[in-house]
Design an enzyme around this catalytic site. Structure first.
Site, short mmCIF file in Angstrom:
data_model
loop_
_atom_site.label_atom_id
_atom_site.label_comp_id
_atom_site.label_asym_id
_atom_site.label_seq_id
_atom_site.Cartn_x
_atom_site.Cartn_y
_atom_site.Cartn_z
N PRO A 132 -4.88 -4.49 -6.05
CG PRO A 132 -4.79 -4.15 -8.61
CD PRO A 132 -4.12 -3.79 -7.34
CD GLU A 148 2.35 -3.69 -16.12
OE1 GLU A 148 3.53 -3.26 -15.94
OE2 GLU A 148 1.85 -3.04 -16.86
NE ARG A 196 -14.83 11.15 7.78
CZ ARG A 196 -15.93 10.50 8.38
NH1 ARG A 196 -16.24 9.39 8.64
NH2 ARG A 196 -17.13 11.42 8.61
CG ASP A 247 -19.78 8.93 9.18
OD1 ASP A 247 -20.37 10.11 8.99
OD2 ASP A 247 -18.42 8.70 9.36
CL1 6GU Z 1 -5.00 -1.03 -3.71
N1 6GU Z 1 -4.21 -0.38 -6.31
C1 6GU Z 1 -4.45 -0.61 -7.51
N2 6GU Z 1 -3.48 -0.37 -8.19
N3 6GU Z 1 -5.79 -0.53 -8.06
C2 6GU Z 1 -6.85 -0.75 -7.17
C3 6GU Z 1 -6.56 -0.71 -5.58
C4 6GU Z 1 -5.29 -0.66 -5.20
N4 6GU Z 1 -7.66 -0.87 -5.15
C5 6GU Z 1 -8.45 -1.04 -6.12
N5 6GU Z 1 -8.10 -0.80 -7.31
#
Ligand code: 6GU
Length: 245
Positions: free
Chosen positions: A88, A115, A153, A168
């Site tokens: 994230p 974590e 794709r 798209d």
């Molecule tokens: Cl790549 N990993 C995690 N754990 N949560 C996320 C993410 C990735 N992308 C958005 N949320």
């Protein structure tokens, strides 16, 4: 194109990668996807892949040794292959990033879990960190599948209509125009007359205006980056006037 995925949960990938477009792309040999169980690269008796954080606090951290061992074994010294950590904290995945990744013959995707991942993996092994949006998933597995799908794709020969990827949503920086198919009237709701007119210029204009209107209503942020013609800008100005009145 070849994807190597490093994960503690290879079982999550069966299903999504064995249906539809990706299934066909694999059968045609356009993509190959190799799943690597991180646990296979742990060397201690319990095959440990995580440990408690230095400095204390809750949660577990993915150990560096198995991740380095997996990636080094997968690449076998090959250079120039992007090694991407799904986290994230990464840069945001967009259609533009998908197009950029599709130019590589090979990608390694590391699915983060728990974590976090020992910082030395970030500093000395991965070349890129990607997130698929501003929310937290339990791990990078779903993100890896999203990336594999969006990239696959785009590859030549995957979609029936090679022009489709250019039409798209997001490909041209706008949301897509509305689509209709038969019947012409369903429960009293009619397909817009223009689409049945056979007037191709009028249809193209209608679709462009619908795409502009939809983007302006739902995702005005996208208009800042979109490639707009003078006619597009006139149309958007008319929408703004309409709203004022
Ligand atoms: Cl790549 N990993 C995690 N754990 N949560 C996320 C993410 C990735 N992308 C958005 N949320």
């Amino acid at each position: 194109m070849r994807f190597d995925v490093v994960t503690l949960f290879p079982g999550m990938f069966t299903g999504p990668l064995e249906e539809s477009i990706i299934k066909r792309a694999r059968e045609r040999g356009i993509v190959s996807i190799y799943l690597h169980n991180l646990r296979d690269y742990a060397t201690d008796r319990h095959r440990t892949t995580d440990d408690t954080p230095y400095g204390g606090g809750g949660g577990m951290v993915m150990k560096p040794e198995p991740i380095f061992a997996a990636v080094e074994s997968i690449l076998g010294g090959e250079e120039g292959v992007p090694v991407i950590l799904l986290t994230p904290q990464g840069r945001l995945f967009t259609q533009e990033v998908a197009m950029e990744l599709a130019r590589h013959p090979r990608l390694v995707l590391i699915c983060g879990r728990y974590e976090g991942v020992d910082e030395r993996v970030r500093e000395h092994l991965v070349t890129d960190e990607i997130s698929i949006g501003d929310y937290v998933l339990s791990g990078g597995e779903l993100a890896a599948m999203v990336i594999i799908d969006a990239v696959t794709r785009l590859l030549p020969g995957v979609l029936g209509d090679p022009g489709a990827v250019f039409e798209d949503s997001h490909a041209r920086g706008l949301l897509e125009y509305p689509h209709y198919t038969r019947p012409a009237v369903f429960r009293g709701w009619e397909v817009p007359e223009v689409l049945r007119s056979g007037d191709h210029a009028a249809i193209a204009r209608w679709r462009r205006e619908q795409a502009l209107r939809r983007t302006w209503e739902r995702r005005p942020d996208l208009l800042e980056k979109a490639q707009l013609t003078p006619e597009d800008r006139e149309f958007l100005a008319r929408l703004r006037e309409e709203k004022k009145r």
